[in-house]
Design a protein around this motif. Sequence first.
Motif, PDB file in Angstrom:
ATOM      1  N   GLN A 344      -4.266   5.024   2.811  1.00 11.55           N
ATOM      2  CA  GLN A 344      -4.513   5.592   1.492  1.00 11.55           C
ATOM      3  C   GLN A 344      -3.687   6.860   1.351  1.00 11.55           C
ATOM      4  O   GLN A 344      -3.572   7.640   2.300  1.00 11.55           O
ATOM      5  CB  GLN A 344      -5.992   5.928   1.306  1.00 11.55           C
ATOM      6  N   GLU A 349      -0.728  10.806 -11.164  1.00  9.86           N
ATOM      7  CA  GLU A 349      -1.826  10.504 -12.077  1.00  9.86           C
ATOM      8  C   GLU A 349      -1.391   9.516 -13.155  1.00  9.86           C
ATOM      9  O   GLU A 349      -2.139   8.622 -13.525  1.00  9.86           O
ATOM     10  CB  GLU A 349      -2.337  11.799 -12.731  1.00  9.86           C
ATOM     11  N   GLU A 350      -0.167   9.669 -13.640  1.00 11.24           N
ATOM     12  CA  GLU A 350       0.347   8.805 -14.692  1.00 11.24           C
ATOM     13  C   GLU A 350       1.261   7.762 -14.060  1.00 11.24           C
ATOM     14  O   GLU A 350       2.292   8.092 -13.481  1.00 11.24           O
ATOM     15  CB  GLU A 350       1.114   9.621 -15.741  1.00 11.24           C
ATOM     16  N   LEU A 351       0.868   6.499 -14.164  1.00 12.28           N
ATOM     17  CA  LEU A 351       1.638   5.417 -13.571  1.00 12.28           C
ATOM     18  C   LEU A 351       2.411   4.666 -14.646  1.00 12.28           C
ATOM     19  O   LEU A 351       1.878   4.382 -15.716  1.00 12.28           O
ATOM     20  CB  LEU A 351       0.709   4.440 -12.841  1.00 12.28           C
ATOM     21  N   ARG A 356       2.167   0.336 -11.715  1.00 12.00           N
ATOM     22  CA  ARG A 356       0.882  -0.347 -11.887  1.00 12.00           C
ATOM     23  C   ARG A 356       0.928  -1.771 -11.364  1.00 12.00           C
ATOM     24  O   ARG A 356      -0.088  -2.325 -10.943  1.00 12.00           O
ATOM     25  CB  ARG A 356       0.466  -0.348 -13.362  1.00 12.00           C
ATOM     26  N   ASN A 357       2.110  -2.383 -11.386  1.00  8.69           N
ATOM     27  CA  ASN A 357       2.243  -3.786 -10.981  1.00  8.69           C
ATOM     28  C   ASN A 357       2.957  -3.933  -9.648  1.00  8.69           C
ATOM     29  O   ASN A 357       3.420  -5.030  -9.315  1.00  8.69           O
ATOM     30  CB  ASN A 357       2.999  -4.566 -12.065  1.00  8.69           C
ATOM     31  N   TYR A 358       3.058  -2.826  -8.887  1.00  7.27           N
ATOM     32  CA  TYR A 358       3.622  -2.846  -7.532  1.00  7.27           C
ATOM     33  C   TYR A 358       5.053  -3.371  -7.515  1.00  7.27           C
ATOM     34  O   TYR A 358       5.456  -4.101  -6.612  1.00  7.27           O
ATOM     35  CB  TYR A 358       2.759  -3.681  -6.578  1.00  7.27           C
ATOM     36  N   GLN A 387      -4.230  -1.524  -4.096  1.00  8.28           N
ATOM     37  CA  GLN A 387      -4.917  -0.915  -5.241  1.00  8.28           C
ATOM     38  C   GLN A 387      -4.152   0.341  -5.649  1.00  8.28           C
ATOM     39  O   GLN A 387      -4.029   1.280  -4.861  1.00  8.28           O
ATOM     40  CB  GLN A 387      -6.367  -0.556  -4.878  1.00  8.28           C
ATOM     41  N   ASN A 388      -3.632   0.328  -6.862  1.00  5.50           N
ATOM     42  CA  ASN A 388      -2.838   1.447  -7.355  1.00  5.50           C
ATOM     43  C   ASN A 388      -3.537   2.042  -8.564  1.00  5.50           C
ATOM     44  O   ASN A 388      -3.503   1.483  -9.651  1.00  5.50           O
ATOM     45  CB  ASN A 388      -1.441   0.951  -7.740  1.00  5.50           C
ATOM     46  N   GLN A 389      -4.219   3.169  -8.327  1.00  4.55           N
ATOM     47  CA  GLN A 389      -4.956   3.845  -9.381  1.00  4.55           C
ATOM     48  C   GLN A 389      -4.377   5.244  -9.592  1.00  4.55           C
ATOM     49  O   GLN A 389      -3.712   5.784  -8.697  1.00  4.55           O
ATOM     50  CB  GLN A 389      -6.447   3.946  -9.009  1.00  4.55           C
ATOM     51  N   PRO A 390      -4.603   5.823 -10.761  1.00 10.34           N
ATOM     52  CA  PRO A 390      -4.104   7.190 -10.986  1.00 10.34           C
ATOM     53  C   PRO A 390      -4.609   8.148  -9.910  1.00 10.34           C
ATOM     54  O   PRO A 390      -5.809   8.275  -9.685  1.00 10.34           O
ATOM     55  CB  PRO A 390      -4.661   7.552 -12.371  1.00 10.34           C
ATOM     56  N   PHE A 393      -3.266   5.672  -4.047  1.00  9.61           N
ATOM     57  CA  PHE A 393      -2.801   4.316  -3.747  1.00  9.61           C
ATOM     58  C   PHE A 393      -3.446   3.891  -2.431  1.00  9.61           C
ATOM     59  O   PHE A 393      -3.476   4.662  -1.470  1.00  9.61           O
ATOM     60  CB  PHE A 393      -1.276   4.264  -3.616  1.00  9.61           C
TER      61      PHE A 393
END
Length: 411
Positions: A344, A349-351, A356-358, A387-390, A393
């Motif tokens: 991890q 914060e802004e993707l 977002r889609n790797y 899992q890619n969140q603001p 990762f």
Amino acid sequence: MESLLCSFLCFGLYSYDLWTMGNLARGPVKDLVTALLGLLLLTASPLLGIPALGWVLVTLLLLAYTFFYDQELFPLQWKQTILPGLVLTILTALGQAATGLRPHGLFPLRLSTLPFPWTVSLTLALCLTLQCQLAWKRGQLSPFAGAAWGALYLVLGVLPHFRPLPALCLSLGFGLFSVLEYTLRHYQTGYERSTRDFQSSVLTHQYEEIKTIYLNMRGWRHDYHNHIQVLKAHMAMGQLDALAGYLDALEQDLSQVDTYVKSGNLMVDAVLNSKLSLARQKDIALDCAAELPEQLSVSDVDLCVILGNLLDNAVEACEKIPPEGRFLRVYCAVVKHQLYLSVQNSAKEELDFDERNYISKKRGNHGLGMKRVKVLVDQYQGFLNLQNQPGIFAAEVLLPLTAPQSPCAHP
């Protein structure tokens, strides 16, 4: 005569399949003798009015060739060797029954072959069999591809019986086989070459990182005596402030060569310590827990590629945010006979859409990283969760272990 030439073409395709599927110790004399014997059998059997007998004998000939000259284990090869011959024998026997061809012996001496449309259908059925067999061997066969190839070869194989176009159908079918085989083979060769180059670059990169740490440790040990002499001199002169400053400097220097992780597995330790030492130099807060057995059923090279790429991506993501927000958490353990890896890291914060889609924005060998991880995880029939969140990762990998390992509980 056209039917006999089709039989020779089938023999050539059959031989190509064996050389491609196995690991034959080839030689010009062995190949020439086998080819001449095969052609002789295919020529002699129609003279007796039994074309199917020729394929039975040719199958036995190539089976013997595989037994004596294939460097792979015969129990693993005989089914692959016999399948094309079985298809040829059965279809030829069906053709004999359908066309009313009967054995007549050597007298009268005449060449009794199947009608040309039948031999065209026989050749195309062999092409389909070999196409699927070779694709399966390379791991490229899918239900959709098999169904599509089957439909194409079926149309080309049935058409000569209703239209006077057997030569055209044979040319189209053989051309289809050649194009597909050339494309799939070169795709496989290119993929294997890029994989070897990528693994080589990864291992070279890992080696240089580990070598740097080792040289730092060696240099510190070499200067150990000098450090002791300086400390004694400060103590003898009562220079406590200077002594404290020197000790602080040594502590900082030593932290650069410290071993962060001692998991019990040499390869994991080497990768983690080299990557985490670089992460610390980039002001990334570290939290690592690893406990593994000394031996794992996962190969060291694959383990290096998987863990190294996950950590490389994590460090790269951390570099894109301010130092005060950087963190990297790593956990490695064996859980219920599965190797569990969790990485991890802090992220933006802004993707954007790609993040977002790797979708990797990297190019060259470095851009193959996550793709190669996915391929290796699939190879071990494992599980990869991204899992890619603001702001964070997370990547999790589960790899089944073939031998029981000592399980470790989650912290």
